[in-house]
Design a protein around this motif. Structure first.
Motif, PDB file in Angstrom:
ATOM      1  N   LEU A  28       0.958  -1.206  -0.071  1.00  0.00           N
ATOM      2  CA  LEU A  28       0.597   0.041   0.358  1.00  0.00           C
ATOM      3  C   LEU A  28       1.289   1.857  -0.164  1.00  0.00           C
ATOM      4  CD1 LEU A  28      -2.681  -1.449   2.493  1.00  0.00           C
ATOM      5  CD2 LEU A  28      -3.149  -1.448   0.152  1.00  0.00           C
ATOM      6  N   PRO A  29       0.178   2.345  -1.141  1.00  0.00           N
ATOM      7  CA  PRO A  29       1.436   3.461  -0.746  1.00  0.00           C
ATOM      8  C   PRO A  29       0.918   3.906   0.590  1.00  0.00           C
ATOM      9  CG  PRO A  29      -0.328   3.582  -2.451  1.00  0.00           C
ATOM     10  CD  PRO A  29      -0.785   2.415  -1.828  1.00  0.00           C
ATOM     11  N   LEU A  30       2.334   4.566   1.066  1.00  0.00           N
ATOM     12  CA  LEU A  30       1.918   6.099   2.096  1.00  0.00           C
ATOM     13  C   LEU A  30       2.352   6.986   1.936  1.00  0.00           C
ATOM     14  CD1 LEU A  30       0.335   5.873   4.873  1.00  0.00           C
ATOM     15  CD2 LEU A  30       1.978   5.014   6.392  1.00  0.00           C
ATOM     16  N   CYS A  31       2.254   8.002   2.213  1.00  0.00           N
ATOM     17  CA  CYS A  31       2.919   9.596   2.278  1.00  0.00           C
ATOM     18  C   CYS A  31       3.496   9.378   3.597  1.00  0.00           C
ATOM     19  CB  CYS A  31       1.994  11.071   2.041  1.00  0.00           C
ATOM     20  SG  CYS A  31       1.613  11.060   0.588  1.00  0.00           S
ATOM     21  N   VAL A  32       4.987  10.074   3.672  1.00  0.00           N
ATOM     22  CA  VAL A  32       5.659  10.269   4.792  1.00  0.00           C
ATOM     23  C   VAL A  32       6.733  11.029   4.291  1.00  0.00           C
ATOM     24  CG1 VAL A  32       7.296   9.187   6.383  1.00  0.00           C
ATOM     25  CG2 VAL A  32       5.569   7.567   5.669  1.00  0.00           C
ATOM     26  N   GLY A  33       6.332  12.407   5.198  1.00  0.00           N
ATOM     27  CA  GLY A  33       6.845  13.776   4.090  1.00  0.00           C
ATOM     28  C   GLY A  33       6.890  13.401   3.233  1.00  0.00           C
ATOM     29  N   HIS A 272      -5.001   5.837   8.415  1.00  0.00           N
ATOM     30  CA  HIS A 272      -4.414   6.170   7.063  1.00  0.00           C
ATOM     31  C   HIS A 272      -4.466   4.963   6.200  1.00  0.00           C
ATOM     32  CE1 HIS A 272      -3.945  10.513   7.232  1.00  0.00           C
ATOM     33  NE2 HIS A 272      -3.762  10.217   8.569  1.00  0.00           N
ATOM     34  N   LEU A 273      -4.100   3.782   6.736  1.00  0.00           N
ATOM     35  CA  LEU A 273      -3.978   2.941   5.716  1.00  0.00           C
ATOM     36  C   LEU A 273      -5.566   2.213   5.685  1.00  0.00           C
ATOM     37  CD1 LEU A 273      -0.626   1.916   6.688  1.00  0.00           C
ATOM     38  CD2 LEU A 273      -0.884   2.143   3.915  1.00  0.00           C
ATOM     39  N   ARG A 274      -6.232   2.373   7.017  1.00  0.00           N
ATOM     40  CA  ARG A 274      -7.106   1.639   7.476  1.00  0.00           C
ATOM     41  C   ARG A 274      -6.799  -0.362   7.674  1.00  0.00           C
ATOM     42  NH1 ARG A 274      -7.049   5.254   2.801  1.00  0.00           N
ATOM     43  NH2 ARG A 274      -8.692   6.860   2.693  1.00  0.00           N
ATOM     44  N   GLN A 332       0.400  14.398   7.568  1.00  0.00           N
ATOM     45  CA  GLN A 332       1.535  12.996   6.393  1.00  0.00           C
ATOM     46  C   GLN A 332       1.310  12.018   6.034  1.00  0.00           C
ATOM     47  OE1 GLN A 332       5.264  11.366   7.560  1.00  0.00           O
ATOM     48  NE2 GLN A 332       6.106  12.839   9.102  1.00  0.00           N
ATOM     49  N   GLY A 333      -0.594  12.614   6.289  1.00  0.00           N
ATOM     50  CA  GLY A 333      -1.514  11.531   5.191  1.00  0.00           C
ATOM     51  C   GLY A 333      -1.887  12.112   3.962  1.00  0.00           C
ATOM     52  N   VAL A 334      -1.131  12.951   3.606  1.00  0.00           N
ATOM     53  CA  VAL A 334      -1.996  14.128   2.544  1.00  0.00           C
ATOM     54  C   VAL A 334      -0.430  14.466   1.662  1.00  0.00           C
ATOM     55  CG1 VAL A 334      -4.020  14.448   3.466  1.00  0.00           C
ATOM     56  CG2 VAL A 334      -2.005  16.227   3.675  1.00  0.00           C
ATOM     57  N   PRO A 335      -0.791  14.817   0.748  1.00  0.00           N
ATOM     58  CA  PRO A 335       0.593  15.533  -0.248  1.00  0.00           C
ATOM     59  C   PRO A 335       1.064  16.869   0.523  1.00  0.00           C
ATOM     60  CG  PRO A 335      -0.886  14.861  -1.471  1.00  0.00           C
ATOM     61  CD  PRO A 335      -2.179  14.972  -0.117  1.00  0.00           C
ATOM     62  N   ARG A 336       2.403  16.978   0.963  1.00  0.00           N
ATOM     63  CA  ARG A 336       2.445  18.293   1.388  1.00  0.00           C
ATOM     64  C   ARG A 336       2.488  19.619   0.539  1.00  0.00           C
ATOM     65  NH1 ARG A 336       6.862  18.390   5.635  1.00  0.00           N
ATOM     66  NH2 ARG A 336       7.840  16.450   4.632  1.00  0.00           N
TER      67      ARG A 336
ATOM     68  N   GLN B  45      -8.561   1.090  -1.535  1.00  0.00           N
ATOM     69  CA  GLN B  45      -7.799   1.373  -2.571  1.00  0.00           C
ATOM     70  C   GLN B  45      -7.154   2.837  -2.292  1.00  0.00           C
ATOM     71  OE1 GLN B  45      -7.823   0.464  -5.825  1.00  0.00           O
ATOM     72  NE2 GLN B  45      -9.727  -0.489  -5.979  1.00  0.00           N
ATOM     73  N   PRO B  46      -6.093   3.410  -2.831  1.00  0.00           N
ATOM     74  CA  PRO B  46      -5.791   4.430  -2.041  1.00  0.00           C
ATOM     75  C   PRO B  46      -6.795   5.588  -1.491  1.00  0.00           C
ATOM     76  CG  PRO B  46      -4.883   3.999  -4.501  1.00  0.00           C
ATOM     77  CD  PRO B  46      -6.127   3.106  -4.344  1.00  0.00           C
ATOM     78  N   ILE B  47      -8.170   5.510  -1.773  1.00  0.00           N
ATOM     79  CA  ILE B  47      -9.037   7.262  -1.637  1.00  0.00           C
ATOM     80  C   ILE B  47      -9.638   5.957  -0.710  1.00  0.00           C
ATOM     81  CG2 ILE B  47      -8.844   7.946  -3.221  1.00  0.00           C
ATOM     82  CD1 ILE B  47     -11.842   7.014  -3.993  1.00  0.00           C
ATOM     83  N   GLY B  48      -9.187   4.454  -0.554  1.00  0.00           N
ATOM     84  CA  GLY B  48     -10.103   3.851   0.807  1.00  0.00           C
ATOM     85  C   GLY B  48     -11.403   3.517   0.287  1.00  0.00           C
ATOM     86  N   ALA B  49     -12.216   3.727  -0.977  1.00  0.00           N
ATOM     87  CA  ALA B  49     -13.138   2.934  -1.265  1.00  0.00           C
ATOM     88  C   ALA B  49     -13.074   3.015  -2.475  1.00  0.00           C
ATOM     89  CB  ALA B  49     -14.546   4.309  -0.858  1.00  0.00           C
TER      90      ALA B  49
END
Lengths: 343, 343
Positions: A28-33, A272-274, A332-336, B45-49
């Motif tokens: 799963l993709p995850l925004c970190v910084g 953020h990853l559910r 951090q869960g959203v683009p900087r 999914q990346p948007i959680g749904a």
């Protein structure tokens, strides 16, 4: 106990066997910084942890006469379920030596998979001695949670799987893999699987036998008065030579995380990853989120397990549990570029 | 608004487009009674749904001049994020009409994806009228959350994906798909995707416009005094002819679930699937766990979303939140033969 060395060929064989048994766990993709790292959700295995891999590779390698005499495992719960699951699938009798204070959910699930459970006292008894005596008495095969070449190779299949996924979806295989580390089975397996990647083990503060072993160049044990940790899956007394030989050759950096950093990582994963990640399974993510490791788009982090008592999840989410770290991480869960708007 | 009918060919095209964009979401085994059903985790999914699917199929079908004029969406949050995500990927301006009482996490994430948000009052304003006026004023394309042939086809790609996964891992495609149902976009898409399967929509009590429409043979609206539901994603005022035509032809059974049944399903998913599922996303699972639908090994259930405010998860897990249903369900996570030992 066998003394052969684990090999990359063995990891590839394990990966092929496991690909026929279980679908790949998601990456799963995850925004970190500013970066998007990839989180390998081994918490979504049928037993809720990667340990199903090593157990399957080990038990399928037993001879018919070994299978008939059964297997003995030692585990705080995830390796227990891995061995019990594989034994049930293969029709092998399994006995698991588990600490009396293991999470109830892990004890129940291991029992539900049909294994016999022998309890021991983590503070006063030597789990390996109990298991070795049992194995000798019954002629059974001891399946160690990490000091076993098949187990190491099986856990390494995580690395083969995530490399294929990153090549397909992230523009190339991992250059760095951050992983929770207990005895070093998964860490050594990943190192064998991914010779091009930097392998970064993460341990809970005070349960840092691998960090101290890497720092001193010789195997160190956990202090007898180490304080409690929520990371029950990482409470191993010491790594073993079969693991440490690989770790010493390959690990150039390693990290400790605090209990608060682990809890914040669990909360971040829920939101953020559910995903429900157990404390030990969130240690690698905790190090990344706390800024101890510079993330980039070719960084992977293993979320190694998700077996948490529901009663232990509630306080994590209670009002007031959030800290300054959580508040920083919420951004951090959203683009900087979007953070100012939310702050 | 276009009036073409959605087709199975359109679903297959959508599935092919989405397979190139996103990895398949996992299909997880779950014990329900004596059966092992398969849970499709669209919450990952990346948007959680799942809404990312229909939005992608719709937006990629726009002409260059339509793209230049932007898109308008209407949504309580998941379709909003789907449209915003697809628009950002494609460089299209997106405006989303969202209810003022949408979960904060959905509002924040939609904004973070770069969409402009126009708020409305769920009780007093007509969201479709607001969106249509905006679309006309700007020459933008209205992307309806469910009454749109591309959106229906895109959501149907869930069915194509889960069929392939069940053929590989469950011994054959689904004979029954249980799904949360709001306006009927996902339900109609699944029906088109899987002509051999029984499609079973599940709605929250009192928000049962699709159930009542199927019972009466004509589209029914939600009562203006319907009590609140935690299932914000399923709070649609009425299904539409483009959806209902498919549902009426294909659905032979349907179910309502209570708020307590939904909460128990969320808790069950946290413990046994290690997944965070939002209330609306857990409606199908709730019907299965409450025994309203006889499960078998070819039953699939869609877990349609996982966007929950962390503050809303805490009370779900608070001591005392568990009910008799939870206690009965705690025994379903393990094979039936083992239940006596745990009881």
């Amino acid at each position: 106990m066998t003394t052969r060395e684990p090999t990359r060929e063995g990891v590839l064989q394990a990966a092929a066997k496991i690909a026929g048994l279980l679908p790949p766990t998601p990456l799963l993709p995850l925004c970190v910084g500013d970066a998007v790292v990839r989180a390998k959700a081994e918490s979504l295995q049928p037993i809720g942890a990667f340990k199903i891999r090593g157990a399957w590779h080990r038990l399928t390698a037993l001879s018919d006469s070994e299978r008939a005499r059964g297997v003995i495992g030692v585990s705080s719960g995830n390796h227990a379920q891995g061995v019990a699951w594989a034994a049930r699938e293969l029709g092998i009798a399994a006995t698991i030596v588990m600490p009396r204070d293991a999470p109830a959910v892990k004890l129940e699930r291991t029992r539900a998979l049909g294994a016999e459970i022998v309890l021991y006292d983590r503070a006063r008894e030597d789990r390996d001695a109990i298991a070795e005596a049992l194995a000798e008495e019954r002629g059974a095969t001891l399946v160690h949670a990490y000091a076993d070449p098949w187990v190491i190779e099986g856990q390494g299949s995580v690395g083969i799987e995530l490399t294929a996924q990153m090549e397909r979806w992230a523009g190339g295989g991992p250059t760095r893999i951050v992983t929770p580390c207990g005895g070093g089975g998964l860490t050594a397996g990943l190192a064998l699987a991914c010779p091009e990647a930097e392998i970064v083990p993460v341990e809970p503060e005070h349960w840092d036998d691998v960090c101290r072993s890497l720092e001193t160049g010789a195997i160190q044990r956990i202090a007898p008065d180490a304080p409690p940790t929520a990371c029950d899956a990482l409470q191993t007394p010491a790594t073993r030579p079969i693991n440490f030989a690989v770790l010493k050759a390959r690990c150039r950096s390693w990290h400790r995380v605090s209990e608060a950093e682990v809890a914040a990582a669990q909360r971040h994963a829920l939101t953020h990853l559910r995903l429900v990640i157990e404390p030990g399974g969130a240690a690698g993510l905790a190090a990344l989120l706390a800024g101890k490791i510079p993330p980039d788009g070719r960084t992977a982090v293993v979320l190694s397990g998700g077996n948490v008592d529901p009663a232990a999840l509630a306080p994590l989410l209670a009002p007031g549990a959030r800290t300054d770290l959580d508040r920083a991480l919420a951004l951090q869960g959203v683009p900087r570029a979007e953070q100012r708007r939310l702050a």
